[in-house]
Motif scaffolding. Structure first.
Motif, PDB file in Angstrom:
ATOM      1  N   CYS A  71      -3.187  16.628  -7.970  1.00 18.51           N
ATOM      2  CA  CYS A  71      -2.128  17.013  -6.694  1.00 18.51           C
ATOM      3  C   CYS A  71      -1.991  18.558  -6.687  1.00 18.51           C
ATOM      4  N   PRO A  72      -2.123  19.245  -5.861  1.00 18.35           N
ATOM      5  CA  PRO A  72      -1.902  20.718  -5.626  1.00 18.35           C
ATOM      6  C   PRO A  72      -0.733  21.238  -6.175  1.00 18.35           C
ATOM      7  N   LEU A  73       0.318  20.250  -6.257  1.00 20.10           N
ATOM      8  CA  LEU A  73       1.599  20.908  -6.896  1.00 20.10           C
ATOM      9  C   LEU A  73       1.481  20.774  -8.380  1.00 20.10           C
ATOM     10  N   ARG A  74       0.497  20.125  -8.688  1.00 21.51           N
ATOM     11  CA  ARG A  74       0.581  20.060 -10.394  1.00 21.51           C
ATOM     12  C   ARG A  74      -0.809  20.941 -10.694  1.00 21.51           C
ATOM     13  N   GLY A  75      -1.300  21.790 -10.069  1.00 28.27           N
ATOM     14  CA  GLY A  75      -2.477  22.376 -10.211  1.00 28.27           C
ATOM     15  C   GLY A  75      -3.856  21.578 -10.286  1.00 28.27           C
ATOM     16  N   MET A  76      -3.787  20.676  -9.272  1.00 35.01           N
ATOM     17  CA  MET A  76      -4.889  19.739  -9.374  1.00 35.01           C
ATOM     18  C   MET A  76      -5.043  19.134 -10.586  1.00 35.01           C
ATOM     19  N   ARG A  77      -4.020  18.627 -11.428  1.00 40.62           N
ATOM     20  CA  ARG A  77      -4.236  17.954 -12.372  1.00 40.62           C
ATOM     21  C   ARG A  77      -3.595  16.581 -12.243  1.00 40.62           C
ATOM     22  N   THR A  78      -4.331  15.519 -13.086  1.00 43.97           N
ATOM     23  CA  THR A  78      -3.694  14.189 -12.950  1.00 43.97           C
ATOM     24  C   THR A  78      -2.432  14.274 -13.924  1.00 43.97           C
ATOM     25  N   ALA A  79      -1.630  13.006 -13.528  1.00 37.99           N
ATOM     26  CA  ALA A  79      -0.551  13.059 -14.484  1.00 37.99           C
ATOM     27  C   ALA A  79       0.105  11.435 -14.470  1.00 37.99           C
ATOM     28  N   SER A  80       0.851  11.177 -15.600  1.00 38.49           N
ATOM     29  CA  SER A  80       1.432  10.060 -15.646  1.00 38.49           C
ATOM     30  C   SER A  80       2.884  10.063 -14.898  1.00 38.49           C
ATOM     31  N   VAL A  81       3.076   9.043 -13.814  1.00 36.78           N
ATOM     32  CA  VAL A  81       4.096   9.416 -13.038  1.00 36.78           C
ATOM     33  C   VAL A  81       5.150   8.128 -12.950  1.00 36.78           C
ATOM     34  N   ALA A  82       6.287   8.090 -12.591  1.00 38.34           N
ATOM     35  CA  ALA A  82       7.112   6.855 -12.439  1.00 38.34           C
ATOM     36  C   ALA A  82       6.727   6.076 -11.455  1.00 38.34           C
ATOM     37  N   GLN A  83       7.158   4.810 -11.395  1.00 35.99           N
ATOM     38  CA  GLN A  83       6.705   3.827 -10.398  1.00 35.99           C
ATOM     39  C   GLN A  83       7.814   2.808 -10.673  1.00 35.99           C
ATOM     40  N   GLY A  84       7.783   1.979  -9.616  1.00 34.07           N
ATOM     41  CA  GLY A  84       8.697   0.724  -9.552  1.00 34.07           C
ATOM     42  C   GLY A  84       9.847   0.830  -8.651  1.00 34.07           C
ATOM     43  N   GLU A  85      10.891   0.016  -9.207  1.00 31.08           N
ATOM     44  CA  GLU A  85      11.960   0.016  -8.101  1.00 31.08           C
ATOM     45  C   GLU A  85      12.695   1.075  -8.434  1.00 31.08           C
ATOM     46  N   GLY A  86      12.957   1.823  -9.344  1.00 33.31           N
ATOM     47  CA  GLY A  86      13.869   2.879  -9.412  1.00 33.31           C
ATOM     48  C   GLY A  86      13.270   3.917  -8.630  1.00 33.31           C
ATOM     49  N   ALA A  87      12.053   4.159  -8.819  1.00 35.28           N
ATOM     50  CA  ALA A  87      11.462   5.458  -7.621  1.00 35.28           C
ATOM     51  C   ALA A  87      11.714   4.964  -6.474  1.00 35.28           C
ATOM     52  N   ARG A  88      11.315   3.705  -6.063  1.00 30.70           N
ATOM     53  CA  ARG A  88      11.860   3.251  -4.566  1.00 30.70           C
ATOM     54  C   ARG A  88      13.141   3.546  -4.140  1.00 30.70           C
ATOM     55  N   LEU A  89      14.122   3.092  -4.966  1.00 35.83           N
ATOM     56  CA  LEU A  89      15.568   3.484  -4.504  1.00 35.83           C
ATOM     57  C   LEU A  89      15.716   4.754  -4.447  1.00 35.83           C
ATOM     58  N   ALA A  90      15.435   5.477  -5.170  1.00 30.44           N
ATOM     59  CA  ALA A  90      15.405   6.940  -5.350  1.00 30.44           C
ATOM     60  C   ALA A  90      14.776   7.341  -3.931  1.00 30.44           C
ATOM     61  N   ALA A  91      13.655   7.042  -3.601  1.00 30.61           N
ATOM     62  CA  ALA A  91      13.049   7.295  -2.289  1.00 30.61           C
ATOM     63  C   ALA A  91      14.104   6.840  -1.041  1.00 30.61           C
ATOM     64  N   ALA A  92      14.393   5.595  -1.146  1.00 34.58           N
ATOM     65  CA  ALA A  92      15.606   5.097  -0.083  1.00 34.58           C
ATOM     66  C   ALA A  92      16.794   6.163  -0.082  1.00 34.58           C
ATOM     67  N   VAL A  93      17.266   6.175  -0.984  1.00 36.33           N
ATOM     68  CA  VAL A  93      18.549   7.143  -1.016  1.00 36.33           C
ATOM     69  C   VAL A  93      18.364   8.526  -0.310  1.00 36.33           C
ATOM     70  N   SER A  94      17.117   9.229  -0.800  1.00 34.11           N
ATOM     71  CA  SER A  94      16.798  10.619  -0.235  1.00 34.11           C
ATOM     72  C   SER A  94      16.401  10.279   1.095  1.00 34.11           C
ATOM     73  N   LEU A  95      15.718   9.471   1.523  1.00 38.42           N
ATOM     74  CA  LEU A  95      15.451   9.546   2.958  1.00 38.42           C
ATOM     75  C   LEU A  95      16.742   9.269   3.847  1.00 38.42           C
TER      76      LEU A  95
END
Length: 425
Positions: A71-95
């Protein structure tokens, strides 16, 4: 990106910084995965707290992380990222909350939104975000109607507020919305007993977010004639500071009542960093540390002014005087700049010229600036960048600051820093 919890990367330590970035990237990718690339502009620091709290309560198991591509925001590096219902709830609230913010800007006619065609397009974007947030919320069992209702009530409360109106009456809708979001993390994590204390922590976090936003925007709102809760209700900064310190203390107590599997990141963000956020908003510290470089616990849960009701003096914003250990006043902070810009030149002669602060950008101009910041990686990698909408100075989330100590960085043997002598929590 916006929010009140903006930790310095070295203060977190390498391990917690990696976790924090995993949740930030997880929120961003959840927005992209469910709602498209443009939805990523609503990624914010405070929204990721939902993901952090969900994972902090959950039993350790596989499936909470995945490896994301470059990803450009990580300097084109891969990374371990959070996934699952917690991230989706955060997305829903943010939207949903971003949708409300856009509609508020449209109603106020801010910048380009005063033009009918632009306002119409922005209203459509806000409607789309609101519906998308409702769909994602429903998918994880969260009814976003409580957020929408809170936003709608906020408009009516602000219209009726005036001198003498209690400030907490104005902050109540925000408190209700954040309380519901925090409490649902307990449901997602399978810990229903945590719902009540996390609802209390969320309520106080919403109050704090509203207060700090009002404090930071007070002068700009006065210059532009925009509505500000402190000005409208006639609330002095001393009272706002007291309420903010009480909220930080209340969050700390509420978190003690909840059960976590691993609370280190949540504790650092919601106890230590919130205290620093209060200091930053009221102009009483630089980078969250005392001017003499000591670490005596004054920034643990109440910032640099001590506990509520302790009799500590309130330091006016912009003052070069700051409280030191045991109430003594030490020298002004040594973070660069002229410590006398608020009161003239003590050595005689003319004070140096201070250019006026730039005004806020409109919604679309801010979007364009945000895209530019993302494409150039400044949001993550720059030491400092200008906020796309507020034009306030921000630190890149991977940048280092000039602090020379890091509370709890070396303390990894407990969940609440009780064995760490550098803080009192």
């Amino acid at each position: 990106m916006f929010g009140i919890v903006r930790p310095c990367s070295h203060r977190l330590g390498e391990g917690l910084k990696t976790q924090w970035m995993a949740h930030l990237c997880g929120l961003c990718l959840a927005l992209r995965g469910d709602h498209g690339q443009f939805a990523r502009v609503v990624t914010n620091y405070d929204g990721l707290l939902i993901s952090v709290l969900t994972e902090a309560q959950a039993e350790r198991a596989t499936g909470w992380r995945r490896t994301a591509g470059p990803c450009p925001l990580r300097g084109m590096r891969t990374a371990s990222v959070a996934q699952g219902e917690g991230a989706r709830l955060a997305a829903a609230v943010s939207l949903v909350l971003a949708s409300a913010k856009v509609r508020d800007h449209v109603a106020d006619g801010d910048g380009l939104l005063a033009r009918r065609p632009v306002a119409l397009a922005a209203r459509r974007v806000a409607t789309s975000w609101g519906k998308a947030g409702a769909r994602t919320g429903s998918a994880v069992g969260f009814d976003t109607a409580v957020l929408v209702d809170a936003v709608d009530r906020q408009v009516g409360i602000e219209a009726l507020a005036g001198p003498g109106t209690p400030l907490l009456t104005v902050t109540e809708p925000t408190e209700t919305a954040t309380a519901a979001a925090f409490a649902h993390t307990a449901v997602l994590a399978g810990r229903p007993g945590n719902a009540a204390p996390l609802a209390e922590a969320g309520r106080l976090f919403g109050r704090l977010a509203h207060l700090l936003d009002a404090v930071e925007d007070r002068e700009a709102d006065a210059a532009s004639g925009a509505w500000n809760p402190l000005t409208a209700t006639g609330t002095p900064l001393t009272e706002a500071r007291r309420l903010a310190d009480d909220a930080v203390h209340g969050i700390r107590l509420a978190l003690r009542e909840a059960e976590f599997t691993d609370s280190r990141l949540a504790h650092v963000l919601l106890v230590h960093e919130l205290g620093r956020s209060v200091d930053r908003a009221f102009g009483t510290s630089g980078c969250g540390h005392a001017g003499d470089g000591t670490h005596d616990g004054t920034h643990g849960s109440h910032g640099s002014l001590g506990s509520p009701g302790s009799g500590a003096l309130i330091v006016p914003p912009g003052s070069s005087v700051r409280p030191g250990p045991e109430g003594a006043f030490g020298p002004p902070p040594q973070h660069g700049g002229n410590p006398y810009t608020g009161g003239g030149n003590p050595f005689g002669g003319e004070p140096s010229f201070q250019p006026p602060a730039p005004g806020k950008r409109g919604f679309w101009a801010g979007c364009a600036a945000a895209v530019g910041l993302c494409c150039t990686c400044k949001m993550c990698c720059a030491d400092e960048y200008e906020g796309p909408w507020s034009r306030k100075k921000r630190e890149g989330c991977l940048s280092d600051c000039d602090c020379d100590c890091s509370c709890c960085e070396a303390c990894q043997c407990c969940e609440c820093c009780e064995c760490c002598s550098c803080c009192d929590c």
